[in-house]
Design a protein around this motif. Structure first.
Motif, PDB file in Angstrom:
ATOM      1  N   VAL A   1      -6.318   0.587   6.286  1.00 39.94           N
ATOM      2  CA  VAL A   1      -6.279  -0.388   5.186  1.00 39.94           C
ATOM      3  C   VAL A   1      -5.106  -0.056   4.262  1.00 39.94           C
ATOM      4  N   ALA A   2      -4.965   1.214   3.934  1.00 40.58           N
ATOM      5  CA  ALA A   2      -3.886   1.629   3.028  1.00 40.58           C
ATOM      6  C   ALA A   2      -2.529   1.345   3.665  1.00 40.58           C
TER       7      ALA A   2
ATOM      8  N   SER B   1      -1.916  -2.392   3.755  1.00 44.34           N
ATOM      9  CA  SER B   1      -1.673  -2.891   2.393  1.00 44.34           C
ATOM     10  C   SER B   1      -0.222  -2.641   2.001  1.00 44.34           C
TER      11      SER B   1
ATOM     12  N   VAL C   1       1.977  -5.104   3.832  1.00 45.62           N
ATOM     13  CA  VAL C   1       1.939  -6.440   3.219  1.00 45.62           C
ATOM     14  C   VAL C   1       2.821  -6.447   1.969  1.00 45.62           C
ATOM     15  N   GLU C   2       2.696  -5.395   1.183  1.00 42.24           N
ATOM     16  CA  GLU C   2       3.512  -5.302  -0.029  1.00 42.24           C
ATOM     17  C   GLU C   2       5.007  -5.357   0.306  1.00 42.24           C
TER      18      GLU C   2
ATOM     19  N   LYS D   1      -1.703 -12.534   0.742  1.00 51.85           N
ATOM     20  CA  LYS D   1      -1.790 -11.595  -0.368  1.00 51.85           C
ATOM     21  C   LYS D   1      -3.211 -11.041  -0.535  1.00 51.85           C
ATOM     22  N   ASP D   2      -4.219 -11.746   0.003  1.00 48.55           N
ATOM     23  CA  ASP D   2      -5.606 -11.285  -0.144  1.00 48.55           C
ATOM     24  C   ASP D   2      -6.053 -10.336   0.968  1.00 48.55           C
TER      25      ASP D   2
ATOM     26  N   PRO E   1      -5.236  -7.328   2.123  1.00 44.79           N
ATOM     27  CA  PRO E   1      -5.608  -5.940   1.837  1.00 44.79           C
ATOM     28  C   PRO E   1      -6.986  -5.818   1.182  1.00 44.79           C
ATOM     29  N   GLU E   2      -7.261  -6.688   0.230  1.00 41.88           N
ATOM     30  CA  GLU E   2      -8.560  -6.617  -0.444  1.00 41.88           C
ATOM     31  C   GLU E   2      -9.704  -6.938   0.528  1.00 41.88           C
TER      32      GLU E   2
ATOM     33  N   SER F   1     -10.389  -4.043   2.749  1.00 42.50           N
ATOM     34  CA  SER F   1     -11.086  -2.993   2.019  1.00 42.50           C
ATOM     35  C   SER F   1     -12.579  -3.333   1.886  1.00 42.50           C
TER      36      SER F   1
END
Ligand code: HEM
Ligand code: SF4
Lengths: 557, 116
Positions: free
Chosen positions: A16-17, A20, A23-24, A99-100, A102-103, A106
């Motif tokens: 996930v990290a 993320s 994606v960033e 953009k969602d 990663p959340e 998690s």
């Protein structure tokens, strides 16, 4: 159910990290689309027609109530309040924003879920019989071995860049409900004819897509401790010799077809002879640890067919029909597994709202030890229902629109998302399913016709399994219009077969009448007790072909 | 650049927004979610201009998968793609009129002459 150990949990959190951060970097422009695409695919993120799509793994189709509730929440908060269950026992959300993601990942990790290996040229999510651990006809629960394969294959460095995707399915039952013969590898848990020991029969080279093939036996009996070494040998032969020059010829089925099963087997056995099974197989203690998670729940001591059930069935014909059609025999007396149809008449096959997911989760907690299964036919199963609770369960399901009594019938149609969502589609599939379900909606009619599997794909990739539908429907484009090619006689079960094309493509509006004509041939010629596909096998394709072509408006196609 | 790959005219530029994945159209100034605001290329020069705008927007990571689509102007003033795939993209899933642009912009389907 399987619970993550500290390594599993850390692995998923790390991923996930990592994603993320990717994606960033994509959003900041540090990664181009070409660089990012393989990374997003490795994490289940596709781009469809209207939005991104996130595909979430449901290993071997087993879900807990807690997980399903989390999916409901994600659907509500980040999607449009619904999700789509697929033929690969996964869940797809159709309206995801990048953009969602990663959340969302998690939130999934919070309930021991992820989207890893739901895409890309790796060993994909392992699928299994939805009645695993439940079915009366089962030799052994296939989930421990499915989980073992999942752990062995997850991010396996040697098998992360295969020539193409690789799909494994497992069943432990006599009847194949996992379509194992149309997977790259199909495993059947079998008993050795002499010793009675359980092991695996191994099929290889099945698959659908543009070159459909039924798998071939490569080993009749593989002792359990040899499994991972044998799979490793097989994967090595494929990895080394599978074609990489043409992605349409890169699946293992093409290799098996090109060199022949004898030569393929010889190569696998030669590779296997070089390996030390003991070194590769997981420790017995680890195998044992995994198996313990799948120990049956604490069933009570109950009689079969209790008076309360008999009375309720006698009093209520709708309930009686639902038990008859959607009930499935449980190995423990007094219990039953039931299929919750996601094929309400006129609905999109496999779709369920967040509210529906919550209802199912609550009912699973109340009646089924908190367990839910996903079927490759895009339905859900509550695996452990006390027969005496069936009536209460049915009432609660009916209130939520989830008690359609059509499991296995002509309106229990498989359909891929097709051109309503999918960027690869050549035609729509869901509206065809809806039109057919509406045409054959009358319960008496469905019952009279009996078991009949219609399967629809919106393009040649065959995600909707059309090749193995008793009636298969493939959406294509012909002269700027959607056109549907009909096949007959496919089978995903023990008698696996690829369907044959009946005639020219049809415009959407002509499909229901054409299917009517096929059904009419069956009803006119069936022998007592003979189901649709058996009649097709006995009669051959010709009478159906004649009826099919009798009224085709060739000018329309 | 050769015009061999350009679709027939008139044409619009369609893409997916990088951040949201949403289907978007090039308006001449930037990207819009409403197809009625799409810039319509009537000749080859304009069409090449649109194509260049698409390349640039992809390079700047504003959109992904930008390409030209040939259209017919509806009576309601909406450029409606000739191909059914792009028509579905314009409005949203045909099976869910409550979702996508057809739901978000009331009257859009009617203006586009697409009854559902
Ligand atoms: C964005 C959506 C999707 C994309 C891009 C996609 C892509 C593909 C492609 C390219 C193939 C052909 C592979 C080959 O022939 O080598 C395929 C096969 C398949 N997909 Fe999908 N698919 C999508 C959605 C789905 C859905 C929704 C399901 C389940 C309903 C699914 C299940 C399958 C299955 C069962 C096969 C055939 C089995 C095989 O691999 O031979 N896919 N998919
Ligand atoms: S069969 Fe084709 S249209 Fe259907 S989901 Fe697969 S890729 Fe998309």
């Amino acid at each position: 159910m399987y619970r993550y150990d500290e390594f599993d949990a850390a692995f998923v959190r790390d991923r996930v990290a990592q994603f993320s951060a990717q994606v960033e970097r994509r959003l900041s422009g540090a990664l181009t689309e070409d660089e990012f695409k393989p990374l997003r695919l490795q994490n289940g993120v596709y781009l469809q027609l209207h939005a991104y799509m996130l595909r979430i793994a449901i290993p071997y189709g087993t879900l807990s109530a807690r997980q399903l509730r989390q999916l409901a929440l994600i659907g509500e908060r980040f999607d449009r309040g619904y999700g789509h269950f697929t033929t690969r026992q996964n869940l797809q959300f159709n309206w995801i924003q990048l953009k969602d993601v990663p959340e969302i990942l998690s939130l999934l990790a919070d309930v021991e879920m992820h989207a890893i290996q739901t895409s890309g040229n790796c060993i994909r999510n392992v699928t299994a019989d939805q009645f695993a651990g439940v079915a009366a006809d089962e030799i052994e629960d296939p989930r421990p071995v499915a989980e073992l394969i999942r752990q062995w294959s997850t991010a396996h460095p040697e098998f992360s860049f295969l020539p193409r995707k690789f799909k494994i399915a497992v069943t432990g039952a006599e009847e194949d409900r996992a379509a194992v013969a149309v997977h790259d590898i199909g495993l059947r848990i079998v008993r050795h004819p002499e010793t009675g020991e359980t092991g695996y029969a191994v099929l290889v080279g099945g698959g659908l897509g543009r070159t459909p093939m039924v798998g071939k036996w490569v080993r009749d009996f593989l002792p359990k401790p040899h499994l991972l070494a044998y799979l490793e040998a097989l994967m090595r032969v494929y990895n080394a010799e599978g074609r990489r020059d043409n992605k349409y010829k890169a699946r293992v089925k093409i290799l098996v077809h090109e060199i022949g099963i004898e030569a393929f087997r010889a190569r696998v056995e030669a590779e296997f002879a070089q390996l030390d099974p003991q070194r590769i197989q997981a420790d017995a203690s680890e195998v044992e640890r995994i198996a313990r998670y799948f120990a049956p729940p604490a069933h009570a001591d109950l009689p079969d067919n209790p008076p309360a059930l008999r009375r309720a069935r006698a009093a209520n014909p709708d309930f009686d029909r639902w038990v008859e059609q959607n009930g499935f025999p449980h190995k423990v007396p007094g219990y039953q597994a039931v299929t919750l149809s996601l094929k309400g008449i006129g609905e999109a096959p496999g779709d369920i709202s967040s509210a529906g997911m919550r209802l199912v989760a609550d009912l699973a907690d109340r009646y089924s030890f908190g367990e839910i299964r996903v079927t490759h036919a895009q339905n859900l199963v509550l695996p452990h229902i006390r027969q005496e609770d069936l009536h209460d369960l049915w009432q609660a399901l009916a209130a939520g629109g989830l008690a359609t009594a059509n499991a296995g019938l002509i309106t229990d149609i498989i359909a891929c998302p097709g051109l309503d969502y999918c960027a690869l589609a050549t035609a729509r599939s869901i509206p065809i399913a809806q039109a057919l379900a509406t045409r054959f909606a009358a319960p008496e009619r469905q019952r009279e016709i009996g078991p009949l599997a219609i399967k629809i794909s919106g393009c040649i990739n065959a995600c909707g399994h059309h090749h193995v539908g008793h009636i298969g429907i493939l959406g294509l484009e012909k002269r700027g219009e959607e056109s549907y090619q009909i096949t007959l006689g496919g089978d995903a079960g023990n008698a696996s077969a690829i369907g044959e094309i009946l005639g020219p493509g049809l415009v959407a509006g002509d499909v229901p009448d054409a299917i009517e004509r096929l059904v009419a041939v069956y009803l006119a010629h069936r022998k007592p007790g003979e189901v649709f596909v058996e009649s097709v096998r006995r009669l051959g394709i010709q009478p159906f072909k004649t009826a099919f072509n009798a009224e085709i408006r060739h000018d329309a196609a | 650049m050769s015009s061999a790959k350009l679709p027939p005219l008139p044409a619009i530029l369609i893409a997916n927004d990088l951040l949201t994945g949403d289907t978007v159209f090039y308006s001449g100034q930037g990207w819009t979610r409403h197809p009625g605001e799409a810039q319509i290329a009537e000749d080859e020069a304009a069409s090449l201009g649109l194509e260049a705008a698409g390349q640039e927007a992809m390079r700047l990571n504003r959109v992904v998968d930008a390409y030209l689509v040939d259209v017919v102007l509806s009576a309601g003033g909406i450029p409606v793609p000739r191909h059914f795939r792009e028509r579905f993209r314009l409005l949203g899933p045909t099976i869910r009129p409550d979702l996508g642009k057809q739901a978000e912009f009331p009257g859009l389907a009617a203006q586009a002459g697409q009854t559902r």
